[in-house]
Scaffold this motif. Structure first.
Motif, PDB file in Angstrom:
ATOM      1  N   LYS A  77     -26.730 -27.947 -21.488  1.00  0.00           N
ATOM      2  CA  LYS A  77     -26.781 -29.244 -22.162  1.00  0.00           C
ATOM      3  C   LYS A  77     -26.255 -30.368 -21.274  1.00  0.00           C
ATOM      4  O   LYS A  77     -26.556 -31.545 -21.492  1.00  0.00           O
ATOM      5  CB  LYS A  77     -25.985 -29.192 -23.475  1.00  0.00           C
ATOM      6  N   PRO A  80     -28.712 -33.105 -17.735  1.00  0.00           N
ATOM      7  CA  PRO A  80     -29.136 -34.492 -17.455  1.00  0.00           C
ATOM      8  C   PRO A  80     -28.067 -35.326 -16.767  1.00  0.00           C
ATOM      9  O   PRO A  80     -28.379 -36.138 -15.889  1.00  0.00           O
ATOM     10  CB  PRO A  80     -29.460 -35.045 -18.849  1.00  0.00           C
ATOM     11  N   TYR A 178     -34.482 -37.098 -20.829  1.00  0.00           N
ATOM     12  CA  TYR A 178     -33.055 -36.956 -21.139  1.00  0.00           C
ATOM     13  C   TYR A 178     -32.158 -37.550 -20.052  1.00  0.00           C
ATOM     14  O   TYR A 178     -31.075 -38.065 -20.344  1.00  0.00           O
ATOM     15  CB  TYR A 178     -32.706 -35.476 -21.359  1.00  0.00           C
TER      16      TYR A 178
END
Length: 314
Positions: A77, A80, A178
């Motif tokens: 997660k 980015p 993202y």
């Protein structure tokens, strides 16, 4: 879950992996290697703090040194943020370190960075085998690839960071939006290192030198055309070595000095003046195949003029 290697096993968790490598580490004095090795994770931490991700440093799943580099594993997660703003802030941190705490007067600290994402082992204890898997191999192959090495070789010390990311990282974090990085900031390149083959993407936060004038992928050497391949070269005479002198010009002057051997081949185009010295000369438009025979015979015995100037041009 532990399983025999011949049995079906659970897929390891997906992790985002950052690998960095210092340019020309072996070129530094041996006495400085220890300092550089210890400084690398400090620089990475400072870069994370610069972009407001200091807490992320304490959420590393696994990490370790490679001597002239370092690797960090994160939950995917965070991927980015490892592109934007981390790469730009790593560039800024290296600029700062090179200004206030240089490793030497001879060169600046500059880094290659690779980013991948995929299944990697993770015991949660930062064990010696954590981070194992094909994704880890991909990261190390990419960072050694010629395209990303060229980014630092073809730039000057202003460029401190050259990054290369896997196709999966590009698609999952960049194309998806993202990372809020424009996809055209990344240049696709083929990667071939040992047995690894794939497509990766280059990202240089602060290009300089040849990267500005010629781009990330400079044109290669020109392809050989039919003239270079010798398709129009005349056959060699027996009895000794031959040499072909091949030129392709339009409306210019071609000068040939000494041609050693029994046979020489000279090719010139329309409206071209050829200075050959002594020997036999045959002038013709490009495409007819022009042979310059018999060097050092003392005079021009035969001349066919279809596109060149009258006379021997001397």
């Amino acid at each position: 879950m532990n399983a025999n290697r011949n049995e079906v096993a659970e897929l390891p968790p997906y992790r985002a992996l950052v690998v960095v490598d210092v340019k020309n580490f072996s070129g530094e004095k041996g006495r400085d290697h220890d300092w550089i090795t210890r400084q690398i994770p400090v620089i990475l931490e400072h870069a994370l703090v610069r972009c407001g991700l200091g807490e992320l440093r304490r959420q590393v799943c696994f990490e370790g040194t490679t001597g002239d580099g370092y690797f960090l594993g994160f939950e995917p997660k965070h991927l980015p943020f490892l592109l934007n703003p981390f790469l730009s802030e790593l560039q800024a941190e290296l600029e700062y370190q090179n200004a206030v705490n240089p490793v030497s007067d001879r060169q600046k600290l500059r880094m290659r960075v690779s980013l991948t994402v995929g299944p990697m082992t993770d015991s949660g204890q930062n064990g010696i085998s954590d981070g194992s898997g094909d994704t880890r191999i991909e990261a190390h192959r990419m960072i050694d690839a010629k395209p990303v090495r060229d980014m630092l070789a073809r730039s000057n010390d202003t460029t401190c960071v050259a990054a290369i990311i896997s196709r999966r990282v590009y698609e999952d974090a960049v194309v998806s939006g993202y990372a809020v990085d424009a996809p055209d900031l990344y240049v696709p390149v083929p990667v071939e290192v040992k047995t690894y083959r794939g497509t990766a993407y280059l990202r240089v936060p602060k290009p300089s030198g040849d990267l500005l004038s010629r781009g990330f992928t400079p044109p290669g050497p020109p392809e050989a055309d039919s003239w270079d391949r010798g398709e129009h070269a005349g056959p060699a005479e027996s009895g000794g070595p031959s040499r072909a002198v091949k030129q392709r010009f339009t409306k210019s002057t071609v000068g040939i000095g000494n041609v050693q051997g029994n046979v020489g081949t000279a090719i010139n185009g329309d409206n071209v003046t050829m200075h050959t010295g002594s020997g036999d000369q045959f002038n013709a438009p490009l495409g007819d195949g022009v042979n310059l025979l018999g060097a050092n015979r003392g005079r021009i015995r035969h001349q066919v003029n279809k596109g060149g100037d009258e006379g021997d041009g001397r």
